[in-house]
Design a protein around this motif. Structure first.
Motif, mmCIF file in Angstrom:
data_model
loop_
_atom_site.group_PDB
_atom_site.id
_atom_site.type_symbol
_atom_site.label_atom_id
_atom_site.label_comp_id
_atom_site.label_asym_id
_atom_site.label_seq_id
_atom_site.Cartn_x
_atom_site.Cartn_y
_atom_site.Cartn_z
ATOM 1 N N LEU A 25 0.878 -1.454 -0.140
ATOM 2 C CA LEU A 25 0.145 -0.169 -0.094
ATOM 3 C C LEU A 25 0.863 1.189 0.055
ATOM 4 O O LEU A 25 0.627 2.430 -0.864
ATOM 5 C CB LEU A 25 -1.007 0.068 1.313
ATOM 6 C CG LEU A 25 -2.225 -1.163 1.294
ATOM 7 C CD1 LEU A 25 -3.010 -1.074 2.536
ATOM 8 C CD2 LEU A 25 -2.952 -1.020 0.125
ATOM 9 N N ASN A 26 2.101 1.165 0.774
ATOM 10 C CA ASN A 26 2.846 2.311 0.752
ATOM 11 C C ASN A 26 3.502 2.586 -0.675
ATOM 12 O O ASN A 26 3.564 3.697 -1.048
ATOM 13 C CB ASN A 26 4.063 2.129 1.805
ATOM 14 C CG ASN A 26 3.409 2.377 3.303
ATOM 15 O OD1 ASN A 26 2.411 3.084 3.530
ATOM 16 N ND2 ASN A 26 3.876 1.725 4.219
ATOM 17 N N ALA A 27 3.922 1.509 -1.303
ATOM 18 C CA ALA A 27 4.541 1.591 -2.473
ATOM 19 C C ALA A 27 3.470 2.242 -3.570
ATOM 20 O O ALA A 27 3.643 3.116 -4.254
ATOM 21 C CB ALA A 27 4.874 0.247 -3.104
ATOM 22 N N ALA A 28 2.167 1.715 -3.448
ATOM 23 C CA ALA A 28 1.037 2.387 -4.306
ATOM 24 C C ALA A 28 0.753 3.735 -4.032
ATOM 25 O O ALA A 28 0.853 4.749 -5.048
ATOM 26 C CB ALA A 28 -0.127 1.579 -4.219
ATOM 27 N N ILE A 29 0.711 4.263 -2.779
ATOM 28 C CA ILE A 29 0.799 5.739 -2.273
ATOM 29 C C ILE A 29 1.593 6.677 -2.821
ATOM 30 O O ILE A 29 1.504 7.480 -3.573
ATOM 31 C CB ILE A 29 0.546 5.851 -0.808
ATOM 32 C CG1 ILE A 29 -0.897 4.952 -0.350
ATOM 33 C CG2 ILE A 29 0.557 7.203 -0.457
ATOM 34 C CD1 ILE A 29 -0.768 4.923 1.130
ATOM 35 N N ALA A 30 3.033 5.923 -2.999
ATOM 36 C CA ALA A 30 4.193 6.743 -3.224
ATOM 37 C C ALA A 30 4.149 7.044 -4.709
ATOM 38 O O ALA A 30 4.627 8.012 -5.290
ATOM 39 C CB ALA A 30 5.438 5.829 -2.794
ATOM 40 N N LEU A 31 3.462 5.952 -5.481
ATOM 41 C CA LEU A 31 3.511 6.337 -7.091
ATOM 42 C C LEU A 31 2.351 6.929 -7.457
ATOM 43 O O LEU A 31 2.244 7.006 -8.762
ATOM 44 C CB LEU A 31 3.414 4.826 -7.327
ATOM 45 C CG LEU A 31 4.813 4.000 -7.098
ATOM 46 C CD1 LEU A 31 4.423 2.611 -7.675
ATOM 47 C CD2 LEU A 31 6.043 4.418 -7.905
ATOM 48 N N VAL A 32 1.295 7.421 -6.587
ATOM 49 C CA VAL A 32 0.049 7.763 -7.256
ATOM 50 C C VAL A 32 0.238 9.089 -8.104
ATOM 51 O O VAL A 32 -0.258 8.892 -9.051
ATOM 52 C CB VAL A 32 -0.793 8.092 -5.907
ATOM 53 C CG1 VAL A 32 -1.903 9.014 -6.552
ATOM 54 C CG2 VAL A 32 -1.452 6.874 -5.259
ATOM 55 N N ARG A 33 1.267 10.021 -7.652
ATOM 56 C CA ARG A 33 1.285 11.274 -8.486
ATOM 57 C C ARG A 33 2.538 10.971 -9.332
ATOM 58 O O ARG A 33 2.402 11.438 -10.694
ATOM 59 C CB ARG A 33 1.857 12.325 -7.395
ATOM 60 C CG ARG A 33 0.719 12.833 -6.401
ATOM 61 C CD ARG A 33 1.052 13.776 -5.718
ATOM 62 N NE ARG A 33 0.081 14.526 -4.770
ATOM 63 C CZ ARG A 33 0.205 15.513 -3.903
ATOM 64 N NH1 ARG A 33 1.277 16.103 -3.902
ATOM 65 N NH2 ARG A 33 -0.990 15.855 -3.302
ATOM 66 N N SER A 34 3.335 10.286 -8.988
ATOM 67 C CA SER A 34 4.512 9.998 -10.257
ATOM 68 C C SER A 34 4.514 9.261 -11.223
ATOM 69 O O SER A 34 4.746 9.196 -12.364
ATOM 70 C CB SER A 34 5.878 9.769 -9.529
ATOM 71 O OG SER A 34 5.928 8.692 -8.889
ATOM 72 N N ARG A 35 3.808 8.158 -10.674
ATOM 73 C CA ARG A 35 3.658 6.843 -11.681
ATOM 74 C C ARG A 35 2.277 6.379 -11.465
ATOM 75 O O ARG A 35 2.034 5.164 -10.706
ATOM 76 C CB ARG A 35 4.777 5.939 -11.651
ATOM 77 C CG ARG A 35 6.080 6.344 -12.117
ATOM 78 C CD ARG A 35 7.327 5.742 -11.287
ATOM 79 N NE ARG A 35 7.244 3.917 -11.596
ATOM 80 C CZ ARG A 35 7.975 3.326 -11.040
ATOM 81 N NH1 ARG A 35 8.785 3.667 -9.891
ATOM 82 N NH2 ARG A 35 7.861 1.830 -10.989
ATOM 83 N N PRO A 36 1.197 6.850 -11.812
ATOM 84 C CA PRO A 36 -0.324 6.333 -11.461
ATOM 85 C C PRO A 36 -0.581 5.136 -12.158
ATOM 86 O O PRO A 36 -1.281 4.411 -11.529
ATOM 87 C CB PRO A 36 -0.913 7.641 -11.983
ATOM 88 C CG PRO A 36 -0.193 8.097 -13.180
ATOM 89 C CD PRO A 36 1.031 8.175 -12.875
ATOM 90 N N THR A 37 0.030 4.918 -13.093
ATOM 91 C CA THR A 37 -0.155 3.617 -13.765
ATOM 92 C C THR A 37 0.347 2.499 -12.965
ATOM 93 O O THR A 37 -0.297 1.506 -12.779
ATOM 94 C CB THR A 37 0.615 3.400 -15.297
ATOM 95 O OG1 THR A 37 -0.007 4.667 -16.161
ATOM 96 C CG2 THR A 37 0.018 2.297 -16.060
ATOM 97 N N ASP A 38 1.567 2.603 -12.468
ATOM 98 C CA ASP A 38 1.989 1.428 -11.550
ATOM 99 C C ASP A 38 1.398 1.268 -10.281
ATOM 100 O O ASP A 38 1.142 0.322 -9.827
ATOM 101 C CB ASP A 38 3.737 1.715 -11.249
ATOM 102 C CG ASP A 38 4.461 1.464 -12.488
ATOM 103 O OD1 ASP A 38 4.097 1.000 -13.506
ATOM 104 O OD2 ASP A 38 5.493 2.240 -12.539
ATOM 105 N N ALA A 39 0.919 2.665 -9.599
ATOM 106 C CA ALA A 39 0.035 2.555 -8.608
ATOM 107 C C ALA A 39 -1.090 1.738 -8.656
ATOM 108 O O ALA A 39 -1.713 0.977 -7.769
ATOM 109 C CB ALA A 39 -0.170 3.783 -8.066
ATOM 110 N N GLU A 40 -1.994 1.866 -9.901
ATOM 111 C CA GLU A 40 -3.165 1.282 -10.198
ATOM 112 C C GLU A 40 -2.776 -0.063 -10.352
ATOM 113 O O GLU A 40 -3.649 -0.874 -9.851
ATOM 114 C CB GLU A 40 -3.639 1.770 -11.350
ATOM 115 C CG GLU A 40 -4.995 1.321 -11.707
ATOM 116 C CD GLU A 40 -5.372 1.874 -13.209
ATOM 117 O OE1 GLU A 40 -6.799 1.645 -13.723
ATOM 118 O OE2 GLU A 40 -4.999 2.679 -13.787
#
Length: 339
Positions: A158-173
């Motif tokens: 979850l922390n990895a997804a949160i960290a990627l939300v702005r910079s790499r939204p595709t990876d977060a999704e």
């Protein structure tokens, strides 16, 4: 404690495609042929004559019956009334052989009764076998679910997804979708079988999450798949093995590592090989789930394939290797009794 109820199965249809089942039938019938003449009062004088006389019609009857059951196997295992249909097929086979080979008519009813007792005994043994080994299916589900919700994996994902939300939204999704997919797979009713394509999808989704979480430089994976996706395999076949590979081969190492998965089909067999590096100076850890996962998988393979499946583990140089051999079978629906 009764977390998951086990179905009370008195009788079950054996998988007549299985070599172990076929050998069990021929071996048990051979024992009966050798022992039955001992019940007669004149067995000391005419024992061998009685054995030969019985074998002359029992051997072709067993061959024809087993062949018929193998041909009807998919239909019998998928049918709600498979145990009764199996019994019916065996009696029809007896009637056919009795007519063709001219069995003594005065013994027809007795022989049909013995055939019925044998078939119901065989199906009862299969029911007991499935009941005794079915906890392995529930344990696999609970073990995988526990692994999925352990804080180390869940919070870091979850922390990895949160960290990627702005910079790499595709990876977060992707992380969130794969995490949800893993939860759905573990929370659904445990089945004895799945498909190779579905198990590869779940396993790759798990590795994608771990790759994002740990970094693409530290965790690498290589897949080679040359086998039909519709092949029948046990549920939760690959993902727990890859979790062991990540935890014991990558997380405990100070160096990057690569997990190699090779799946191929050769003739009527599917071969699965998973390699992960062995750390030179592993980081100490408390969880020791490697042998538990292997033992659980061995039990499930025995339940599903009897003597046809092979599971081997061992060290190959600086690699830990898991080799699995399964018979190729197209996935089919199988009737499950209500709990």
């Amino acid at each position: 404690m009764g977390i998951i109820r086990q179905p009370a199965v008195l009788f079950a249809v054996p998988d007549f495609r299985n070599l172990g089942v076929i050998l069990r039938i021929f071996f048990s019938v051979s024992i009966l042929v050798l022992l039955t003449p001992l019940l007669r009062s004149d067995f000391q004088r005419y024992y061998f004559e009685n054995v030969l006389s019985s074998s002359s019609w029992i051997a072709p009857f067993v061959i024809i019956t087993v062949t018929s059951l193998v041909l009807c196997n998919r239909w019998l295992m998928a049918n709600r009334y498979g145990v009764f249909l199996t019994w019916g097929v065996s009696l029809l086979s007896f009637m056919f052989c009795a007519k063709i080979f001219e069995f003594p008519r005065q013994y027809w009813l007795v022989d049909m009764l013995l055939v019925s007792i044998y078939m119901w005994g065989l199906m009862h043994y299969q029911g007991l076998l499935e009941k005794s080994l079915s906890p392995a299916l529930s344990e696999a589900k609970l073990a995988a679910l526990t692994a999925r919700i352990r804080p180390h994996f869940l919070f870091n994902s979850l922390n990895a997804a949160i960290a990627l939300v702005r910079s790499r939204p595709t990876d977060a999704e992707m992380v969130l979708e794969n995490l949800a997919d893993l939860f759905r797979a573990q929370l659904k009713d445990a089945n004895q079988s799945s498909t190779l394509g579905r198990e590869i999808e779940l396993a790759q989704g798990y590795l994608d999450i771990e790759t994002i979480r740990m970094g693409a430089e530290r965790l690498k994976s290589k897949w080679t798949v040359d086998a039909p996706e519709h092949a029948e395999v046990p549920h939760l076949l690959l993902q727990p093995l890859l979790e062991n590979a990540v935890y014991h081969g990558i997380e405990t190492s100070h160096r990057p590592g690569e997990i190699v998965v090779n799946i191929r089909m050769q003739k009527d067999w599917i071969y699965i090989r998973i390699d992960n590096p062995i750390p030179e100076n592993p980081i100490p850890h408390k969880r020791k789930g490697n042998q538990m996962a292997m033992g659980n998988l061995a039990e499930r393979l025995h339940l599903m394939y009897d003597a046809d499946a092979v599971l081997k583990t061992g060290k190959q140089g600086n690699l830990f290797r898991v080799d699995i051999r399964l018979p190729y079978r197209k996935a089919l629906p199988r009737y499950k009794p209500h709990e």
